[in-house]
Design a protein around this motif. Sequence first.
Motif, PDB file in Angstrom:
ATOM      1  N   PHE A 230     -12.357  -5.842   3.368  1.00  0.00           N
ATOM      2  CA  PHE A 230     -10.983  -5.820   2.844  1.00  0.00           C
ATOM      3  C   PHE A 230     -10.763  -7.103   2.040  1.00  0.00           C
ATOM      4  CE2 PHE A 230      -9.871  -2.055   5.091  1.00  0.00           C
ATOM      5  CZ  PHE A 230     -10.567  -2.108   6.300  1.00  0.00           C
TER       6      PHE A 230
ATOM      7  N   ARG B 122     -10.121  -9.491  -1.149  1.00  0.00           N
ATOM      8  CA  ARG B 122      -9.523  -9.501  -2.488  1.00  0.00           C
ATOM      9  C   ARG B 122     -10.259 -10.534  -3.328  1.00  0.00           C
ATOM     10  NH1 ARG B 122      -3.860 -11.482  -0.858  1.00  0.00           N
ATOM     11  NH2 ARG B 122      -5.185 -12.324   0.797  1.00  0.00           N
TER      12      ARG B 122
ATOM     13  N   LYS C 295     -10.886   2.565   4.987  1.00  0.00           N
ATOM     14  CA  LYS C 295     -11.049   1.752   3.780  1.00  0.00           C
ATOM     15  C   LYS C 295     -10.336   2.399   2.600  1.00  0.00           C
ATOM     16  CE  LYS C 295     -12.584  -0.999   0.602  1.00  0.00           C
ATOM     17  NZ  LYS C 295     -12.043  -2.359   0.414  1.00  0.00           N
TER      18      LYS C 295
ATOM     19  N   LEU D  17      -2.391   0.697  -1.214  1.00  0.00           N
ATOM     20  CA  LEU D  17      -1.994  -0.527  -1.939  1.00  0.00           C
ATOM     21  C   LEU D  17      -1.807  -0.219  -3.434  1.00  0.00           C
ATOM     22  CD1 LEU D  17      -4.359  -3.083  -0.172  1.00  0.00           C
ATOM     23  CD2 LEU D  17      -1.859  -2.994   0.000  1.00  0.00           C
TER      24      LEU D  17
ATOM     25  N   PHE E 242       2.247  -6.827  -2.644  1.00  0.00           N
ATOM     26  CA  PHE E 242       1.873  -5.712  -3.540  1.00  0.00           C
ATOM     27  C   PHE E 242       3.099  -4.960  -4.035  1.00  0.00           C
ATOM     28  CE2 PHE E 242      -2.797  -5.553  -3.606  1.00  0.00           C
ATOM     29  CZ  PHE E 242      -2.987  -6.723  -2.899  1.00  0.00           C
TER      30      PHE E 242
ATOM     31  N   HIS F  37       4.754  -6.409  -6.799  1.00  0.00           N
ATOM     32  CA  HIS F  37       5.039  -7.118  -8.051  1.00  0.00           C
ATOM     33  C   HIS F  37       4.677  -6.212  -9.222  1.00  0.00           C
ATOM     34  CE1 HIS F  37       5.528 -10.566  -5.510  1.00  0.00           C
ATOM     35  NE2 HIS F  37       4.305 -10.430  -5.066  1.00  0.00           N
TER      36      HIS F  37
ATOM     37  N   TYR G 125      -2.597  -1.867 -12.431  1.00  0.00           N
ATOM     38  CA  TYR G 125      -3.650  -2.515 -11.650  1.00  0.00           C
ATOM     39  C   TYR G 125      -5.018  -2.306 -12.311  1.00  0.00           C
ATOM     40  CZ  TYR G 125      -4.242   2.227  -9.689  1.00  0.00           C
ATOM     41  OH  TYR G 125      -4.422   3.593  -9.542  1.00  0.00           O
TER      42      TYR G 125
ATOM     43  N   CYS H  42     -12.008  -2.179  -7.634  1.00  0.00           N
ATOM     44  CA  CYS H  42     -11.742  -1.346  -6.457  1.00  0.00           C
ATOM     45  C   CYS H  42     -10.652  -0.303  -6.650  1.00  0.00           C
ATOM     46  CB  CYS H  42     -11.411  -2.251  -5.274  1.00  0.00           C
ATOM     47  SG  CYS H  42     -12.787  -3.318  -4.881  1.00  0.00           S
ATOM     48  N   PHE H  43      -9.411  -0.763  -6.917  1.00  0.00           N
ATOM     49  CA  PHE H  43      -8.320   0.221  -6.984  1.00  0.00           C
ATOM     50  C   PHE H  43      -8.602   1.384  -7.923  1.00  0.00           C
ATOM     51  CE2 PHE H  43      -4.726  -2.839  -5.485  1.00  0.00           C
ATOM     52  CZ  PHE H  43      -5.248  -2.778  -4.208  1.00  0.00           C
TER      53      PHE H  43
ATOM     54  N   ARG I  67       3.874  -9.991 -16.691  1.00  0.00           N
ATOM     55  CA  ARG I  67       3.809 -10.405 -15.275  1.00  0.00           C
ATOM     56  C   ARG I  67       5.094 -11.070 -14.805  1.00  0.00           C
ATOM     57  NH1 ARG I  67      -0.660  -8.208 -12.616  1.00  0.00           N
ATOM     58  NH2 ARG I  67      -2.435  -8.171 -14.040  1.00  0.00           N
TER      59      ARG I  67
HETATM   60  C1  UDX Z   1      -8.351  -4.939  -3.669  1.00  0.00           C
HETATM   61  C2  UDX Z   1      -7.758  -4.898  -2.270  1.00  0.00           C
HETATM   62  O1  UDX Z   1      -6.605  -5.740  -2.243  1.00  0.00           O
HETATM   63  C3  UDX Z   1      -8.779  -5.411  -1.249  1.00  0.00           C
HETATM   64  O2  UDX Z   1      -8.242  -5.323   0.051  1.00  0.00           O
HETATM   65  C4  UDX Z   1     -10.031  -4.524  -1.356  1.00  0.00           C
HETATM   66  O3  UDX Z   1     -11.020  -4.951  -0.436  1.00  0.00           O
HETATM   67  C5  UDX Z   1     -10.577  -4.581  -2.765  1.00  0.00           C
HETATM   68  O4  UDX Z   1      -9.583  -4.171  -3.710  1.00  0.00           O
HETATM   69  P1  UDX Z   1      -8.815  -6.727  -5.548  1.00  0.00           P
HETATM   70  O5  UDX Z   1      -9.063  -5.517  -6.377  1.00  0.00           O
HETATM   71  O6  UDX Z   1      -9.802  -7.832  -5.546  1.00  0.00           O
HETATM   72  O7  UDX Z   1      -8.635  -6.269  -3.981  1.00  0.00           O
HETATM   73  O8  UDX Z   1      -7.453  -7.382  -6.032  1.00  0.00           O
HETATM   74  P2  UDX Z   1      -5.918  -7.192  -5.677  1.00  0.00           P
HETATM   75  O9  UDX Z   1      -5.381  -8.512  -5.375  1.00  0.00           O
HETATM   76  O10 UDX Z   1      -5.757  -6.095  -4.698  1.00  0.00           O
HETATM   77  O11 UDX Z   1      -5.306  -6.706  -7.110  1.00  0.00           O
HETATM   78  C6  UDX Z   1      -5.736  -5.497  -7.665  1.00  0.00           C
HETATM   79  C7  UDX Z   1      -4.906  -5.236  -8.918  1.00  0.00           C
HETATM   80  O12 UDX Z   1      -3.548  -4.965  -8.558  1.00  0.00           O
HETATM   81  C8  UDX Z   1      -4.866  -6.403  -9.896  1.00  0.00           C
HETATM   82  O13 UDX Z   1      -4.984  -5.908 -11.223  1.00  0.00           O
HETATM   83  C9  UDX Z   1      -3.499  -7.012  -9.678  1.00  0.00           C
HETATM   84  O14 UDX Z   1      -2.987  -7.631 -10.861  1.00  0.00           O
HETATM   85  C10 UDX Z   1      -2.684  -5.779  -9.336  1.00  0.00           C
HETATM   86  N1  UDX Z   1      -1.492  -6.079  -8.538  1.00  0.00           N
HETATM   87  C11 UDX Z   1      -1.650  -6.581  -7.284  1.00  0.00           C
HETATM   88  C12 UDX Z   1      -0.233  -5.810  -9.070  1.00  0.00           C
HETATM   89  O15 UDX Z   1      -0.101  -5.359 -10.206  1.00  0.00           O
HETATM   90  N2  UDX Z   1       0.867  -6.058  -8.306  1.00  0.00           N
HETATM   91  C13 UDX Z   1       0.764  -6.575  -7.040  1.00  0.00           C
HETATM   92  O16 UDX Z   1       1.796  -6.792  -6.411  1.00  0.00           O
HETATM   93  C14 UDX Z   1      -0.527  -6.847  -6.516  1.00  0.00           C
END
Ligand code: UDX
Length: 440
Positions: free
Chosen positions: A153, A155, A208, A215, A253, A255, A260, A264-265, A414
């Motif tokens: 998990f 980030r 997972k 998220l 999460f 914002h 995104y 991952c996502f 942002r």
């Molecule tokens: C994500 C999950 O958070 C993590 O638990 C998993 O293991 C892998 O995938 P990561 O992709 O590294 O982690 O980054 P994360 O901080 O989750 O941000 C993902 C995307 O969402 C980014 O583009 C970020 O800018 C965007 N985001 C995140 C938003 O637009 N708003 C938010 O509030 C949070």
Amino acid sequence: MKNITFIGSGYVGLVSGAGISDFGHKVICADISEEKIQLLKNGKVPIYEPGLTELIKKNVDAGRLFFTSDLKKAIKKSDIIFIAVGTPQGEDRAADISSVKSVAKIIGENLNKYKVICTKSTVPVGTGELVKKIINKHNDKQTPFGYVSNPEFLREGSAIKDFLWPDRIVIGSDNKKSFDIMKEVYNPLYINDKPILNTSIVTAEMIKYAANAFLALKISYINEVANLCEALGANVQDVSKAMGQDGRISSKFLHPGPGYGGSCFPKDTKAFAALSRKNGQKMQTIEAAIEANKHQKIRMVKKIRSLVDGDFSKKIISVLGLSFKPNTDDIRDSASIDMINAINDGGGLVRAYDPIANDSMKKLFRNVEYFESWEEACKDADAVVIMTEWNEFRSMSIQKLKQLMNKPVLLDTRNIISIQKLKENEFYYDNVGRVSDDAN
Ligand code: UDX
């Protein structure tokens, strides 16, 4: 103390391997890339992750962390083998697990004593059974082994913290022996009463995807709320703040932004939705989140285009922030890629700056001018668009920005620049769901 091998020394394998060596175990980080292993042996870290270089150095110096490209030898020497190879998105949206399958084959061929095989890579639900089958198929001596699923998990940008201070550890196993061995691996965390959830293999794989997709859904949701706020003159940052004060929702999460990105996502949502469809259940929420995210990126392009009177041609547009989020050099699926493509396609001239990710983006776009500071990148610009919320952009002088630019035009995807300051400097601006600065 256990002898542990991580197969795959990327974002997940390196952080988890270094983290577990910090618990006192002997860890080999293995990878098929000789170049990557040579870099690591020379004390260089091939990825940007705050704190990782120091964590690796500490454990290499302590004689607990090693690197090799000889997978077979590493497997033979280990009690536990983590599979931490990449599972990128395949053609049919499902995750491509070819690397996982080839590693399973090598493991089967090199099982010289009882070991626990642990998949940390994000794999489609049900992959555990396939991996066990492949191992058995190549396990000529039928050496017994345990199999567990132990999803990560982490980030990017805060992976060390997420590994060493996790909210929970999930272990999917089908026998007590494997689970007990894994509990020993994570013992230092267990002592700090970090919850270790013991469940089935398929449930661990499901956790997972369910967590990650949720998220992503949360982000698409607040993005759509922001878009409605724009139409009705509400302030999404106050909405998000008030929502987050409800413990059931949490402020994380929530914002709004340009959509995104990351490794991952985008991949996990599509894989989850594809898996659901394959099993006869269309996952409407996640399919909608994927669609909403695609539209959010398109919406950002529309915003900047309207700020330059609907025409990019021959205009200088400065793009501040290239990585998909701050504190990483990773540009995978970054919203800035869609932005740069659109400006280029419209005949615009892109000047870009990112504190860390310039080199990553250079591999993708040669017809972009890259700079080493936001000041240089914004010189003579007809418009500036902030794509990543790096701290240095939060504190930049709007007055100075105006002096540098050809015209005071800014899109803040942002919501990090004060609207008050933009107004004082007579900027023509836009953002995501904010009509004024926070009420408080
Ligand atoms: C994500 C999950 O958070 C993590 O638990 C998993 O293991 C892998 O995938 P990561 O992709 O590294 O982690 O980054 P994360 O901080 O989750 O941000 C993902 C995307 O969402 C980014 O583009 C970020 O800018 C965007 N985001 C995140 C938003 O637009 N708003 C938010 O509030 C949070």
